[in-house]
Write an enzyme that holds these catalytic residues in place. Structure first.
Site, PDB file in Angstrom:
ATOM      1  N   THR A  12      48.176  86.780  -0.407  1.00  0.00           N
ATOM      2  CA  THR A  12      46.852  86.199  -0.162  1.00  0.00           C
ATOM      3  C   THR A  12      46.128  86.925   0.969  1.00  0.00           C
ATOM      4  O   THR A  12      44.987  87.379   0.818  1.00  0.00           O
ATOM      5  CB  THR A  12      47.028  84.706   0.228  1.00  0.00           C
ATOM      6  OG1 THR A  12      47.821  84.097  -0.782  1.00  0.00           O
ATOM      7  CG2 THR A  12      45.710  84.001   0.338  1.00  0.00           C
ATOM      8  N   LYS A 102      53.792  84.536  12.708  1.00  0.00           N
ATOM      9  CA  LYS A 102      54.112  83.716  13.892  1.00  0.00           C
ATOM     10  C   LYS A 102      55.601  83.461  14.021  1.00  0.00           C
ATOM     11  O   LYS A 102      56.135  83.334  15.122  1.00  0.00           O
ATOM     12  CB  LYS A 102      53.364  82.383  13.844  1.00  0.00           C
ATOM     13  CG  LYS A 102      53.725  81.504  12.659  1.00  0.00           C
ATOM     14  CD  LYS A 102      52.532  81.141  11.869  1.00  0.00           C
ATOM     15  CE  LYS A 102      52.817  81.296  10.397  1.00  0.00           C
ATOM     16  NZ  LYS A 102      51.674  81.359   9.569  1.00  0.00           N
ATOM     17  N   GLU A 126      46.416  88.343  16.312  1.00  0.00           N
ATOM     18  CA  GLU A 126      45.350  87.330  16.246  1.00  0.00           C
ATOM     19  C   GLU A 126      45.525  86.389  15.050  1.00  0.00           C
ATOM     20  O   GLU A 126      45.262  85.187  15.134  1.00  0.00           O
ATOM     21  CB  GLU A 126      43.977  88.026  16.161  1.00  0.00           C
ATOM     22  CG  GLU A 126      42.790  87.090  16.223  1.00  0.00           C
ATOM     23  CD  GLU A 126      42.710  86.327  17.551  1.00  0.00           C
ATOM     24  OE1 GLU A 126      42.391  86.961  18.562  1.00  0.00           O
ATOM     25  OE2 GLU A 126      42.961  85.111  17.554  1.00  0.00           O
ATOM     26  N   VAL A 129      48.049  82.825  14.816  1.00  0.00           N
ATOM     27  CA  VAL A 129      47.733  81.461  15.263  1.00  0.00           C
ATOM     28  C   VAL A 129      46.291  81.131  14.897  1.00  0.00           C
ATOM     29  O   VAL A 129      45.370  81.889  15.224  1.00  0.00           O
ATOM     30  CB  VAL A 129      47.902  81.316  16.799  1.00  0.00           C
ATOM     31  CG1 VAL A 129      47.609  79.880  17.227  1.00  0.00           C
ATOM     32  CG2 VAL A 129      49.297  81.729  17.238  1.00  0.00           C
ATOM     33  N   GLY A 184      47.952  72.433  -4.208  1.00  0.00           N
ATOM     34  CA  GLY A 184      48.135  73.732  -3.543  1.00  0.00           C
ATOM     35  C   GLY A 184      47.831  73.711  -2.046  1.00  0.00           C
ATOM     36  O   GLY A 184      47.770  74.759  -1.409  1.00  0.00           O
ATOM     37  N   GLU A 187      52.998  73.665   0.591  1.00  0.00           N
ATOM     38  CA  GLU A 187      53.954  74.536  -0.093  1.00  0.00           C
ATOM     39  C   GLU A 187      54.940  73.686  -0.904  1.00  0.00           C
ATOM     40  O   GLU A 187      55.169  72.518  -0.580  1.00  0.00           O
ATOM     41  CB  GLU A 187      54.781  75.306   0.949  1.00  0.00           C
ATOM     42  CG  GLU A 187      53.964  76.099   1.935  1.00  0.00           C
ATOM     43  CD  GLU A 187      53.656  77.497   1.451  1.00  0.00           C
ATOM     44  OE1 GLU A 187      54.203  77.905   0.404  1.00  0.00           O
ATOM     45  OE2 GLU A 187      52.849  78.168   2.111  1.00  0.00           O
ATOM     46  N   ASP A 198      56.173  75.249  12.061  1.00  0.00           N
ATOM     47  CA  ASP A 198      55.080  76.226  12.078  1.00  0.00           C
ATOM     48  C   ASP A 198      54.209  76.010  13.328  1.00  0.00           C
ATOM     49  O   ASP A 198      53.841  76.965  14.022  1.00  0.00           O
ATOM     50  CB  ASP A 198      54.258  76.055  10.786  1.00  0.00           C
ATOM     51  CG  ASP A 198      52.991  76.874  10.765  1.00  0.00           C
ATOM     52  OD1 ASP A 198      53.063  78.062  10.436  1.00  0.00           O
ATOM     53  OD2 ASP A 198      51.913  76.318  11.092  1.00  0.00           O
ATOM     54  N   LYS A 202      53.510  78.436  16.753  1.00  0.00           N
ATOM     55  CA  LYS A 202      52.163  78.775  17.212  1.00  0.00           C
ATOM     56  C   LYS A 202      51.936  78.350  18.654  1.00  0.00           C
ATOM     57  O   LYS A 202      51.350  79.098  19.443  1.00  0.00           O
ATOM     58  CB  LYS A 202      51.128  78.135  16.279  1.00  0.00           C
ATOM     59  CG  LYS A 202      51.128  78.772  14.879  1.00  0.00           C
ATOM     60  CD  LYS A 202      50.324  77.935  13.905  1.00  0.00           C
ATOM     61  CE  LYS A 202      50.240  78.590  12.540  1.00  0.00           C
ATOM     62  NZ  LYS A 202      49.673  77.687  11.516  1.00  0.00           N
ATOM     63  N   GLY A 304      44.087  80.759   4.960  1.00  0.00           N
ATOM     64  CA  GLY A 304      43.257  81.223   3.850  1.00  0.00           C
ATOM     65  C   GLY A 304      43.048  82.727   3.908  1.00  0.00           C
ATOM     66  O   GLY A 304      43.124  83.346   4.974  1.00  0.00           O
TER      67      GLY A 304
END
Ligand code: HSE
Length: 432
Positions: A12, A102, A126, A129, A184, A187, A198, A202, A304
């Site tokens: 993606t 991350k 960059e 996070v 979607g 996950e 996650d 971060k 995204g």
């Protein structure tokens, strides 16, 4: 002069990155000097939404990171291995690295940045996070004059989406998670998101940059959102709060000699008037407090293709700009990592915060008094006590405390759990 990019991963974010690099009009002019040179993929046969010359694609990622012509390796494969090894190999071959990873940076940052500093190359993150939200470079550059006191916020879009829907639909976690997976937004294996891992990666990265020291990921307290119930969300709302999964890193006082940090991830009751309370859906927001600045909040899409690729390409531009102008062979002090020590992290028992707790009790005389006595015995002062009804034949009592040391609050809870009148303590949450 062009700067040649070796891209690892065409998922993606990789696809979003190629799309920007193939459509340069009206963007920064330095993009004209960037060239996608090689692209590493898992399978050559997969249908793609971007068109690239066949010869550019390879499944041999090692060959890209050791290719003499490549200037900047962009690692977008995710996961721990082979990402970590490929990053280290790229560095050992003198490549600058841009990554969105991350998990690798929060676990292997010290090894990676030591190697990068020794080799005189940059590792940029960059996109690791907050997706498209610029927060890493602001911490490194624009906020450099400040003494940062805290950095905290919503750094996981999946959990924010789930909590937002739970709030507006009055639904329970399992039902919303299943629907989020179907749509979607979560996950198939949601563990890293819903267990807070996650977000822990971060906030560890943000804390390291904000406080200028390394963070051991195992020191970061981490509690996810699985236990947050529709009942707690409804009580929170009645009391003037919304529940958000926050990553929090704060400078705390210790014995007066050494400053220690509190670095943690947990569901938190946020006052409805707080700027983070209105961050809904998949959006992220990070609030930074510093002296003399005061507060600044960064808000935007935390994931995204396009947003994350925006951050990736900005990092590539930063490296290219330095390569174009650098005359001294020293790491640029505002984009390299230049701290080596580990930050001491305060134990959770020393955290001072407000708490929310929900109790199921016998509906008999004196129960609220017993609760009050146990809290009082341990120096816990209550801000509010609410009993609105019954659940499963038991009285439901919700309390919010004033600021209290977590150790004292836990001691009070263990005393309370011994009381005959107490059936269970279904929830304990911290309050911002
Ligand atoms: N899984 C992350 C989130 C996106 O839900 O925010 C990538 O960091």
């Amino acid at each position: 002069m062009t700067y040649k990019i070796g891209l690892l991963g065409l998922g993606t974010v990789g696809t979003g990155t190629v799309q920007i690099l193939q459509d340069k009009a009206l963007r920064h002019p330095l993009l004209q000097e960037l060239e996608i040179y090689r692209v590493g993929v898992r399978s050559l046969d997969k249908p793609r939404s971007v068109v690239l010359p066949e010869a550019m694609l390879t499944t041999d990622l090692d060959d890209i990171v050791s290719d003499r012509a490549v200037d900047i390796v962009v690692e977008l494969i995710g996961g721990l291995e082979p990402a970590r090894s490929l990053i280290l190999k790229a560095i050992s071959h003198g490549k600058h690295v841009v990554t969105a990873n991350k998990a690798v940076i929060s676990r292997y940052g010290p090894e990676i940045f030591d190697a990068a500093n020794e080799k005189g190359v940059y590792v940029m993150l960059e996109a690791a996070v907050g997706g498209g939200i610029p927060v890493i470079q602001p911490l490194k550059q624009s906020l450099g004059a400040n003494r940062i006191t805290s950095v905290f916020g919503i750094v996981n879009g999946t959990t924010n989406y789930i909590l937002t829907r739970m709030r507006f639909e009055g639904a329970d976690f399992d039902a919303v998670l299943a629907d989020a997976q179907r749509l979607g937004y979560a996950e198939a294996d949601p563990t890293a998101d819903v267990d807070g891992l996650d977000a822990a990666d971060k906030i560890a990265i943000l804390a390291s940059l904000a406080f200028g020291g390394r963070i051991k990921l195992e020191d970061v307290f981490c509690e996810g959102i699985k236990k947050v119930s529709a009942a707690d969300i409804a009580y929170a709302e009645k009391l003037g709060f919304v529940i958000k999964l926050l990553g929090v890193a704060r400078r705390v006082e210790s014995d007066g000699e050494t400053d220690r940090l509190s670095v943690r991830v947990h569901p938190t009751l946020v006052p409805l008037a707080h700027p983070l309370a209105s961050i809904n859906g998949v959006y992220n927001a990070i609030l930074i407090e510093g002296e003399p600045l005061g507060q600044v909040m960064f808000f935007g899409p935390g994931a995204g293709a396009g947003p994350t690729a925006s951050a990736v390409v900005a990092d590539i531009l930063n490296v290219a700009a330095v390569l174009k102008t650098e005359t001294e062979p020293i790491p640029h002090p505002l984009i390299s990592c230049n701290h080596q020590h580990y930050c001491p992290i305060a134990p959770m028992a020393d955290l001072v915060t407000r708490f929310y707790a929900r109790f199921l009790t016998k509906d008999s005389a004196g129960v609220i008094g017993y609760l009050g006595t146990c809290f009082g015995n341990n120096g816990v002062s209550l801000e509010s006590v609410v009993q609105t009804g019954m659940r499963d034949g038991l009285a439901e009592i919700v309390v919010v405390t004033h600021d209290v040391r977590e150790g004292n609050f836990s001691a009070a809870l263990s005393e309370i759990s011994q009381l005959d009148a107490i059936a269970s303590i279904p929830s304990v949450l911290r309050v911002l």
